[in-house]
Design an enzyme around this catalytic site. Structure first.
Site, mmCIF file in Angstrom:
data_model
loop_
_atom_site.group_PDB
_atom_site.id
_atom_site.type_symbol
_atom_site.label_atom_id
_atom_site.label_comp_id
_atom_site.label_asym_id
_atom_site.label_seq_id
_atom_site.Cartn_x
_atom_site.Cartn_y
_atom_site.Cartn_z
ATOM 1 N N HIS A 41 1.676 4.452 -2.744
ATOM 2 C CA HIS A 41 1.858 5.964 -2.493
ATOM 3 C C HIS A 41 3.146 6.806 -3.099
ATOM 4 O O HIS A 41 3.262 7.443 -3.535
ATOM 5 C CB HIS A 41 1.837 6.226 -0.880
ATOM 6 C CG HIS A 41 0.581 6.303 -0.329
ATOM 7 N ND1 HIS A 41 -0.706 7.191 -0.927
ATOM 8 C CD2 HIS A 41 -0.390 5.492 0.473
ATOM 9 C CE1 HIS A 41 -1.880 7.069 -0.401
ATOM 10 N NE2 HIS A 41 -1.719 6.184 0.560
ATOM 11 N N GLU A 95 -4.341 7.947 -2.738
ATOM 12 C CA GLU A 95 -4.971 6.722 -2.257
ATOM 13 C C GLU A 95 -5.275 5.496 -3.506
ATOM 14 O O GLU A 95 -5.214 4.647 -3.159
ATOM 15 C CB GLU A 95 -6.412 7.031 -1.502
ATOM 16 C CG GLU A 95 -6.763 5.875 -0.340
ATOM 17 C CD GLU A 95 -5.848 5.712 0.628
ATOM 18 O OE1 GLU A 95 -4.899 6.354 0.941
ATOM 19 O OE2 GLU A 95 -5.899 4.538 1.192
ATOM 20 N N HIS A 125 0.839 -1.264 -0.060
ATOM 21 C CA HIS A 125 -0.148 0.024 0.205
ATOM 22 C C HIS A 125 0.749 1.223 0.022
ATOM 23 O O HIS A 125 0.662 2.173 -1.011
ATOM 24 C CB HIS A 125 -0.819 -0.057 1.195
ATOM 25 C CG HIS A 125 -1.718 1.118 1.231
ATOM 26 N ND1 HIS A 125 -3.230 0.921 0.983
ATOM 27 C CD2 HIS A 125 -1.588 2.435 1.640
ATOM 28 C CE1 HIS A 125 -3.779 2.175 1.242
ATOM 29 N NE2 HIS A 125 -2.810 3.254 1.673
ATOM 30 N N GLU A 126 1.866 1.072 1.000
ATOM 31 C CA GLU A 126 2.569 2.334 1.025
ATOM 32 C C GLU A 126 3.517 2.766 -0.298
ATOM 33 O O GLU A 126 3.868 3.838 -0.437
ATOM 34 C CB GLU A 126 3.167 2.468 2.346
ATOM 35 C CG GLU A 126 2.491 2.646 3.729
ATOM 36 C CD GLU A 126 1.471 3.477 3.632
ATOM 37 O OE1 GLU A 126 1.558 4.678 3.106
ATOM 38 O OE2 GLU A 126 0.503 3.108 4.356
#
Lengths: 506, 506
Positions: B264, B299, B260-261
């Site tokens: 980003h 996101e 997830h990160e």
């Protein structure tokens, strides 16, 4: 605007400087290399913001409105007002255009110096250094001085130090120490083979941290990391970090690096909490957010803990068991006395950062003398390598093999820092002076050290030095603590006693 | 002053904001707790410095002098000028006194919230939240809005989003997704026992980093650390860091946190280098130094890589061997299909941050609806817990056991952040929309993913989204990339397809 207004605005100056310190720490410990270019821009913006806020109309209005006439001249309030006025005056004397040229050259010259050092060829660096010397001469003229332009440059790092004073100090050191250096050069060296065995990195870091905590470094308000060059940095007294370096096959480096930096750190951790974010915990001249009163005073704390405590016979009488436990099986054939002697082995060498306690100051003397001569024009940059090599031969009897191991070894000149080397020797002198008084006036402190109790010494240093932050000048501190200003005699006496014993000299 | 002057001054705004980001990263990863008090002052000074420099006469003069009449309206230059004007206008509408009250309450309210959550007693937090809601209502009035005060608050995080638009979006999501949630509630759950075995911390971190790099996170311009709550932060595109959290006995957390990160992070790492330090890599409204065009757009990238790639069947067909090798012996009794099903297990729950892909948005809807009602006054703070519990029952069919697991679970309100939750759902929708187009229009991308080649997808996203930084609005980007503005259909289709298959629904 009242005195509180002055505290508010200088608090924000401190915030900018501390933010810069965090960014510098991160750049040296955590940052991927790719981040370097924009990081240097961020640091420049913070430094300029701090300088401009300090010299702003807001600060000047706050100064004018600060009502402190009811406070004594050595009160924190009066000292803060005086220091802010002095700092504004100092910075306004330096033209921003000159500062810009220095900063820009600093970035460019660093790469040129790195190439010159890699190729061991001073001529590559000569032009950049010439420009840097010229800029520093302009700086000295802008700042102003009474006797020698070098005095103006040293003011930034060690206020009150003059070329004339340094010459006197160095002469006394030479008289006291050169006979020792000469005598030891011919003496038999202690064994030190066991220092060069393989010591696991993780175990070294754990032992370094353990001993830093053991002498009083508070890790609830700090942390230890690994870097190429050890350093200490504080972001207020409640966050004071240290680093050390680890060499798998030379174990003392990590330990004494950590003890040294822990000494610096305990200075900052010991500053009066009431001074947090004030000018008494902010060096408004050099624009570093530190509570230590001068770079030399700071070095006195690191050298005191590293050398007077960490390299003492009592320390290894107490902690030989600890270090054997840290490296199981590696030191079973080594006695306490052998270990003590090995970590105090003295031998003239080319490289300052590897020099031992006895020969270190000769590296400093040489640099200070050459810097002063470059700044007053009596030495041309082109003649610097020869002067360097002659100096090394004269002081330490060594023949410098090449420029990389000689005149190009230190990073300082590449970034335009001239006038900072004296701090190291002033720190050594001050450390001995403070340690002598601490152990003289209160025999309980030496007895405690003999019993591995470091609390009384730390309490004495906190009371006499650390807690005052930048409220008193270095010499005021020394007078209050030891009854006199900077005095090399205790240092010479300490070295004479220690090395005469170690090498069984007459 | 020319356009270059504008780039210079906004570069320094970016420096202040990036410095703040470094200080925040450090506070969450490295800082000893004791450093928190002065760190928050340093952060406040940097934030104020950025805001004041942005709104300074220097910036306004630079704007007036910026000659860009020869540039097209969607050129980088024209967009920068427009964005700086808009940001100054935005910030000058908010009285500094109001901002100060919000900041001060934010610090105080956080502790009150923490105590309330610990005691699972909303009444402790009610007064602070009431004040916070009032301050946010004042903020909304100051910022201005056409229809609903909530629109003014969301503008900071997701420009262009309105309460009316959200209501329509949420209605379509509910229509599409509630039948799936209901159907799964009665279906048999896949086995997931193996996710809860003991997995060593070090091995989890190594595997998380390996897979983050595998999908394209560039660790030459970043690093991975461990924190309580995972996050990504950038200090320009060349230093983009991520963190994840590790639970020894729940292994997916560290892996999907890192994916997830990394999503980003790849957004920031993919911004055009020419935009570095410019307003096209600086959010001048929310005052974060990011290149992502909105919080929702950001996101979209994290959710796309986490869910559309990391939780796909193809991903585990390709990487089951890797994860077995990372945890020798721990997953020998698990098939690829079992693993895929386990990491996509869906079950209504109380806690947003632990919610699965299908139920997550219902947590968001509830928060947005309650926030809007608090802001327009149709819901009183005292009635909030009941409204919360009723909403959870209505959407997800769960009975909230207490306030700590209900209305007090999120940190956002304690710091005064209202209007940011919509980003999560907008990100989910946008991720599906982009992924559908990427895999539709260019069948090579899906084929590459099937073969564990993530480069074509990353190149497509870089070209369509990342490289543009903040030059185009979120909807402009979406139109260019997918031919239409935000559209929930691909998201609903994706969830329907995926969960119908997983749970063998009709």
């Amino acid at each position: 605007m009242s005195y509180a207004g002055l505290i508010d605005v200088t608090g924000r100056v401190n915030d900018f400087l501390n933010a810069g310190s965090v960014l510098s720490w991160d750049a040296r410990t955590m940052m991927p290399k790719a981040g370097a270019e924009t990081r240097s821009k961020q640091l420049a913006t913070l430094a300029v913001a701090a300088r401009n806020l300090l010299c702003s109309d807001e600060t000047k209005r706050a100064l004018d409105g600060a009502e402190i006439s009811d406070k004594p001249a050595d009160s924190a309030e009066a000292r803060i007002v005086a220091q802010v006025r002095e700092a504004i005056n100092y910075h306004e004397r330096i033209p921003t255009e000159l500062l810009r040229r220095k900063t820009e050259l600093g970035s460019a010259a660093h790469e040129v110096w790195a190439e010159a050092r890699e190729k061991a060829d001073f001529s590559i660096f000569a032009d950049a250094l010439t420009t840097m010397v010229d800029i520093n001469r302009e700086m000295a003229q802008a700042i102003g001085f009474d006797d020698h332009p070098y005095d103006a440059l040293m003011y930034r790092f060690e206020p009150g130090t003059t070329k004339a004073g340094l010459d006197r100090l160095f002469a006394r050191l030479r008289d006291g120490m050169l006979p020792l250096v000469r005598a030891i050069a011919g003496a038999e060296k202690p064994r030190s083979d066991f220092l060069f065995r393989e010591y696991p990195v993780q175990a070294q870091m754990e032992f370094a941290l353990k001993m830093a905590k053991r002498i009083g470094y508070d890790t609830d308000r700090g942390r230890l990391d690994t870097t190429v060059h050890p350093f200490e940095v504080s972001f207020t007294r409640n966050d004071v970090r240290i680093t050390t370096r680890v060499n798998r096959s030379y174990m003392p480096m990590s330990l004494f690096g950590a003890l040294h930096e822990a000494g610096h750190a305990m200075y900052e951790q010991g500053v009066d909490p009431a001074y947090t974010r004030t000018p008494l915990a902010t060096d408004l001249i050099s624009l570093y957010a530190v509570g230590g009163v001068s770079f030399g005073a700071h070095e006195s704390q690191s050298r005191l803990w590293e050398n007077h405590v960490g390299r003492s016979r009592a320390f290894w009488a107490n902690h030989m068991g600890d270090i054997r436990a840290a490296y199981p099986g590696s030191l079973d054939d080594v006695t306490e006395e052998e270990f003590y002697r090995a970590v105090n082995r003295s031998e003239p060498s080319f490289i300052r950062v590897e020099a031992d306690e006895l020969t270190y100051d000769f590296h400093i003397m040489l640099r200070c003398e050459l810097e002063a001569a470059l700044i007053d024009g009596s030495l041309a940059v082109a003649d610097l390598p020869d002067a360097w090599n002659a100096g090394m031969k004269s002081y330490l009897g060594v023949d410098v093999p090449d420029d990389a191991q000689g005149v190009l070894q230190d990073v300082h000149w590449s970034s335009g820092q001239i006038g900072t080397f004296c701090n190291y020797t002033i720190g050594n002198i001050m450390a001995a002076q403070l340690f002598e008084t601490a152990t003289d006036e209160n025999s309980g402190i030496q007895a405690a050290l003999d019993g591995a109790d470091y609390t009384p010494l730390r309490a004495w240093l906190t009371d006499k030095v650390c807690r005052h932050g930048r409220r008193f000048s270095r010499d005021e501190l020394l007078e209050k603590a030891t009854g006199r200003t900077l005095d090399p005699d205790p240092y010479i006496a300490h070295l004479t006693r220690k090395y005469s014993d170690l090498y069984a000299l007459a």
